[in-house]
Design a protein around this motif. Structure first.
Motif, mmCIF file in Angstrom:
data_model
loop_
_atom_site.group_PDB
_atom_site.id
_atom_site.type_symbol
_atom_site.label_atom_id
_atom_site.label_comp_id
_atom_site.label_asym_id
_atom_site.label_seq_id
_atom_site.Cartn_x
_atom_site.Cartn_y
_atom_site.Cartn_z
ATOM 1 N N ILE A 14 0.861 -1.185 0.000
ATOM 2 C CA ILE A 14 0.000 0.000 0.000
ATOM 3 C C ILE A 14 0.897 1.234 0.000
ATOM 4 C CG2 ILE A 14 -1.715 1.317 1.287
ATOM 5 C CD1 ILE A 14 -2.772 -1.308 2.394
ATOM 6 N N THR A 15 0.631 2.145 -0.935
ATOM 7 C CA THR A 15 1.461 3.338 -1.113
ATOM 8 C C THR A 15 0.622 4.590 -0.934
ATOM 9 O OG1 THR A 15 2.812 2.136 -2.731
ATOM 10 C CG2 THR A 15 3.025 4.535 -2.682
ATOM 11 N N LEU A 16 1.156 5.552 -0.189
ATOM 12 C CA LEU A 16 0.537 6.866 -0.039
ATOM 13 C C LEU A 16 1.249 7.855 -0.949
ATOM 14 C CD1 LEU A 16 0.247 6.988 3.843
ATOM 15 C CD2 LEU A 16 -1.695 7.084 2.289
ATOM 16 N N THR A 17 0.494 8.616 -1.751
ATOM 17 C CA THR A 17 1.101 9.592 -2.653
ATOM 18 C C THR A 17 0.567 10.993 -2.355
ATOM 19 O OG1 THR A 17 -0.571 9.523 -4.400
ATOM 20 C CG2 THR A 17 1.115 7.792 -4.426
ATOM 21 N N ALA A 18 1.127 11.966 -3.050
ATOM 22 C CA ALA A 18 0.647 13.346 -2.970
ATOM 23 C C ALA A 18 -0.534 13.523 -3.917
ATOM 24 C CB ALA A 18 1.776 14.298 -3.349
ATOM 25 N N PRO A 19 -1.353 14.556 -3.716
ATOM 26 C CA PRO A 19 -2.443 14.812 -4.656
ATOM 27 C C PRO A 19 -1.891 15.134 -6.040
ATOM 28 C CG PRO A 19 -2.192 16.665 -3.161
ATOM 29 C CD PRO A 19 -1.311 15.579 -2.649
ATOM 30 N N ALA A 20 -2.579 14.687 -7.069
ATOM 31 C CA ALA A 20 -2.160 14.903 -8.447
ATOM 32 C C ALA A 20 -2.930 16.086 -9.026
ATOM 33 C CB ALA A 20 -2.405 13.641 -9.273
ATOM 34 N N ALA A 21 -2.210 17.013 -9.659
ATOM 35 C CA ALA A 21 -2.829 18.254 -10.109
ATOM 36 C C ALA A 21 -3.940 18.016 -11.126
ATOM 37 C CB ALA A 21 -1.768 19.183 -10.692
ATOM 38 N N LEU A 22 -3.733 17.115 -12.066
ATOM 39 C CA LEU A 22 -4.757 16.879 -13.079
ATOM 40 C C LEU A 22 -5.997 16.227 -12.475
ATOM 41 C CD1 LEU A 22 -5.679 16.996 -15.990
ATOM 42 C CD2 LEU A 22 -4.508 14.819 -16.402
ATOM 43 N N GLU A 23 -5.799 15.236 -11.612
ATOM 44 C CA GLU A 23 -6.936 14.585 -10.973
ATOM 45 C C GLU A 23 -7.733 15.584 -10.126
ATOM 46 O OE1 GLU A 23 -4.045 13.290 -11.603
ATOM 47 O OE2 GLU A 23 -3.933 11.142 -11.241
ATOM 48 N N GLU A 24 -7.025 16.460 -9.402
ATOM 49 C CA GLU A 24 -7.721 17.463 -8.601
ATOM 50 C C GLU A 24 -8.478 18.444 -9.492
ATOM 51 O OE1 GLU A 24 -7.704 17.775 -4.721
ATOM 52 O OE2 GLU A 24 -7.861 15.857 -5.771
ATOM 53 N N THR A 25 -7.916 18.763 -10.640
ATOM 54 C CA THR A 25 -8.613 19.619 -11.598
ATOM 55 C C THR A 25 -9.935 18.985 -12.007
ATOM 56 O OG1 THR A 25 -6.508 20.498 -12.443
ATOM 57 C CG2 THR A 25 -8.443 20.714 -13.867
ATOM 58 N N VAL A 26 -9.885 17.704 -12.341
ATOM 59 C CA VAL A 26 -11.084 16.985 -12.770
ATOM 60 C C VAL A 26 -12.111 16.911 -11.632
ATOM 61 C CG1 VAL A 26 -11.931 14.702 -13.459
ATOM 62 C CG2 VAL A 26 -9.900 15.674 -14.557
ATOM 63 N N LEU A 27 -11.654 16.599 -10.425
ATOM 64 C CA LEU A 27 -12.577 16.477 -9.299
ATOM 65 C C LEU A 27 -13.178 17.828 -8.904
ATOM 66 C CD1 LEU A 27 -10.592 13.850 -7.218
ATOM 67 C CD2 LEU A 27 -12.806 13.506 -8.332
ATOM 68 N N SER A 28 -12.445 18.914 -9.135
ATOM 69 C CA SER A 28 -13.022 20.230 -8.851
ATOM 70 C C SER A 28 -14.142 20.557 -9.832
ATOM 71 C CB SER A 28 -11.937 21.308 -8.881
ATOM 72 O OG SER A 28 -11.525 21.608 -10.206
ATOM 73 N N VAL A 29 -14.020 20.083 -11.071
ATOM 74 C CA VAL A 29 -15.113 20.264 -12.040
ATOM 75 C C VAL A 29 -16.355 19.505 -11.566
ATOM 76 C CG1 VAL A 29 -15.872 19.815 -14.410
ATOM 77 C CG2 VAL A 29 -13.549 20.648 -13.980
ATOM 78 N N ARG A 30 -16.152 18.299 -11.063
ATOM 79 C CA ARG A 30 -17.300 17.554 -10.533
ATOM 80 C C ARG A 30 -17.917 18.282 -9.342
ATOM 81 N NH1 ARG A 30 -17.306 11.151 -9.875
ATOM 82 N NH2 ARG A 30 -18.030 11.421 -12.007
ATOM 83 N N LEU A 31 -17.090 18.849 -8.475
ATOM 84 C CA LEU A 31 -17.612 19.602 -7.340
ATOM 85 C C LEU A 31 -18.490 20.755 -7.807
ATOM 86 C CD1 LEU A 31 -17.682 20.376 -4.309
ATOM 87 C CD2 LEU A 31 -15.565 21.655 -4.703
ATOM 88 N N LEU A 32 -18.063 21.455 -8.864
ATOM 89 C CA LEU A 32 -18.863 22.556 -9.390
ATOM 90 C C LEU A 32 -20.218 22.064 -9.908
ATOM 91 C CD1 LEU A 32 -16.103 24.554 -11.286
ATOM 92 C CD2 LEU A 32 -17.324 25.290 -9.229
ATOM 93 N N ARG A 33 -20.254 20.834 -10.389
ATOM 94 C CA ARG A 33 -21.496 20.294 -10.934
ATOM 95 C C ARG A 33 -22.439 19.795 -9.844
ATOM 96 N NH1 ARG A 33 -21.282 16.893 -16.266
ATOM 97 N NH2 ARG A 33 -23.360 17.839 -16.235
ATOM 98 N N THR A 34 -21.874 19.282 -8.759
ATOM 99 C CA THR A 34 -22.708 18.697 -7.700
ATOM 100 C C THR A 34 -22.940 19.646 -6.536
ATOM 101 O OG1 THR A 34 -20.798 17.747 -6.560
ATOM 102 C CG2 THR A 34 -21.866 16.387 -8.254
ATOM 103 N N GLY A 35 -21.996 20.576 -6.310
ATOM 104 C CA GLY A 35 -22.040 21.414 -5.122
ATOM 105 C C GLY A 35 -21.452 20.690 -3.937
ATOM 106 N N PRO A 36 -21.103 21.412 -2.860
ATOM 107 C CA PRO A 36 -20.478 20.791 -1.697
ATOM 108 C C PRO A 36 -21.367 19.807 -0.974
ATOM 109 C CG PRO A 36 -20.600 23.178 -1.420
ATOM 110 C CD PRO A 36 -21.235 22.846 -2.732
ATOM 111 N N THR A 37 -22.665 19.806 -1.273
ATOM 112 C CA THR A 37 -23.566 18.863 -0.606
ATOM 113 C C THR A 37 -23.673 17.554 -1.370
ATOM 114 O OG1 THR A 37 -25.471 19.798 -1.786
ATOM 115 C CG2 THR A 37 -24.956 20.695 0.391
ATOM 116 N N GLY A 38 -22.864 17.383 -2.417
ATOM 117 C CA GLY A 38 -22.976 16.178 -3.236
ATOM 118 C C GLY A 38 -22.345 14.967 -2.598
ATOM 119 N N GLY A 39 -22.634 14.735 -1.303
ATOM 120 C CA GLY A 39 -22.135 13.549 -0.617
ATOM 121 C C GLY A 39 -20.739 13.707 -0.057
ATOM 122 N N LEU A 40 -20.185 14.941 -0.070
ATOM 123 C CA LEU A 40 -18.809 15.141 0.344
ATOM 124 C C LEU A 40 -18.676 15.701 1.746
ATOM 125 C CD1 LEU A 40 -17.425 16.681 -2.971
ATOM 126 C CD2 LEU A 40 -17.141 14.341 -2.154
ATOM 127 N N GLY A 41 -19.788 16.137 2.364
ATOM 128 C CA GLY A 41 -19.715 16.690 3.698
ATOM 129 C C GLY A 41 -19.176 18.111 3.684
#
Length: 322
Positions: A14-41
């Motif tokens: 099991i390996t722990l890594t740092a956040p990846a800039a591209l993946e975070e970019t993609v997930l931020s787009v999803r956040l904009l679509r769902t809003g902070p209440t989209g199951g993320l707390g």
């Protein structure tokens, strides 16, 4: 619910890594679509970013908006595990055509986006350039100024996970990855959209854990390679570490049990302080002990629970803020 099945070989890899800039970019787009209440707390820093950018960032996302559905599957070609954006974009630009086509075929295609997604699925040079341009433009206008905060919180999360692993072993790490995540060896149960059970055998190839500021969980599964699991990083942004802050990491009940051990106590006293049943207190103290957050001393039939140094660190600022 998604269920990841570990073999002994997986638990050793099991390996722990740092956040990846591209993946975070993609997930931020999803956040904009769902809003902070989209199951993320509730996560104060991320929610501030959302409030600041929700009105304009989606319009700047370009083709990313079509490639990132509100929930469910995300194209695996975005999972580059590259810390810097330019490296991630370069990796995506070299994605083989068959992989582009296979990932895009799994997406719901809105009619206006149908043509440009088809062009990207064909791997044309222009479509690849357009994707790279849209990613860089979106990141530069919406994430670049926030990225140091993402990295700082990721460093704190990694320190917490590393200390948990040191004191509680793999069981402690997996037991505290996220709210409503359950570690019941050899299975890690992860909340998953759609309500349909998903079985993921790791097959001895191990697991890469990637913290996310903007989202999670997300999964990249390739039968021939290591599985990648994105989890929501611990939101340690408040000066007062209490159940409101620890709740997203441990769950509110477990955080209350941890707080109840601020002064050493037996299981009955812990149950009374946390207002839970005795069996529930016993279960939660066991998980906290495995995670390295408390210690338990047994004398005959009696036990005494106390905070470990890691548990004290998590609760230290709570008393100062009261």
């Amino acid at each position: 619910m998604m269920r990841l099945e570990f073999t002994p070989a997986d638990l050793r890899n099991i390996t722990l890594t740092a956040p990846a800039a591209l993946e975070e970019t993609v997930l931020s787009v999803r956040l904009l679509r769902t809003g902070p209440t989209g199951g993320l707390g509730t996560r104060p820093g991320r929610d501030r970013w959302y409030q600041r950018h929700r009105a304009t960032a989606a319009a700047r996302a370009g083709i990313l908006r079509d490639l990132v559905p509100r929930q469910g599957f995300l194209p695996d070609f975005f999972m580059t595990l590259s810390e810097d954006l330019d490296t991630g974009v370069a990796v995506v630009a070299r994605t083989p055509v068959d992989r582009l086509a296979a990932d895009i075929a799994q997406l719901p295609m809105p009619v206006p986006a149908h043509g440009r997604l088809e062009e990207l699925a064909e791997g044309t040079a222009q479509a690849r350039r357009d994707l790279a341009r849209d990613v860089r433009r979106y990141f530069g206008s919406g994430l670049a100024d926030w990225w140091p905060q993402v990295q700082a919180q990721a460093a704190a999360d990694r320190a917490l996970r590393s200390e948990t692993l040191l004191r509680g072993g793999v069981d402690g790490l997996l037991a505290t990855l996220g709210t409503r995540w359950r570690w019941e060896p050899p299975y890690l149960h992860v909340p998953w959209p759609g309500g349909k059970g998903v079985e993921v055998p790791l097959c001895g190839r191990g697991l890469v854990l990637v913290p996310s500021y903007f989202g999670g969980p997300a999964l990249m599964y390739r039968p021939e390679d290591v599985t990648v699991l994105v989890y929501p990083m611990h939101a340690g942004e408040s000066a007062a570490v209490s159940t409101d802050v620890l709740g997203p990491l441990l769950g509110r009940t477990r955080a209350a049990v941890l707080a109840a051990v601020r002064h050493p106590a037996n299981t009955t006293t812990v149950a009374e302080r946390a207002a839970v049943s005795l069996p529930s207190a016993s279960q939660h103290t066991s998980v906290l002990r495995n995670a390295g957050l408390i210690t338990t001393t047994r004398t005959g039939p009696a036990v005494l629970h106390a905070l470990s140094p890691l548990g004290e660190a998590l609760l230290r600022n709570d008393a100062a803020a009261r």
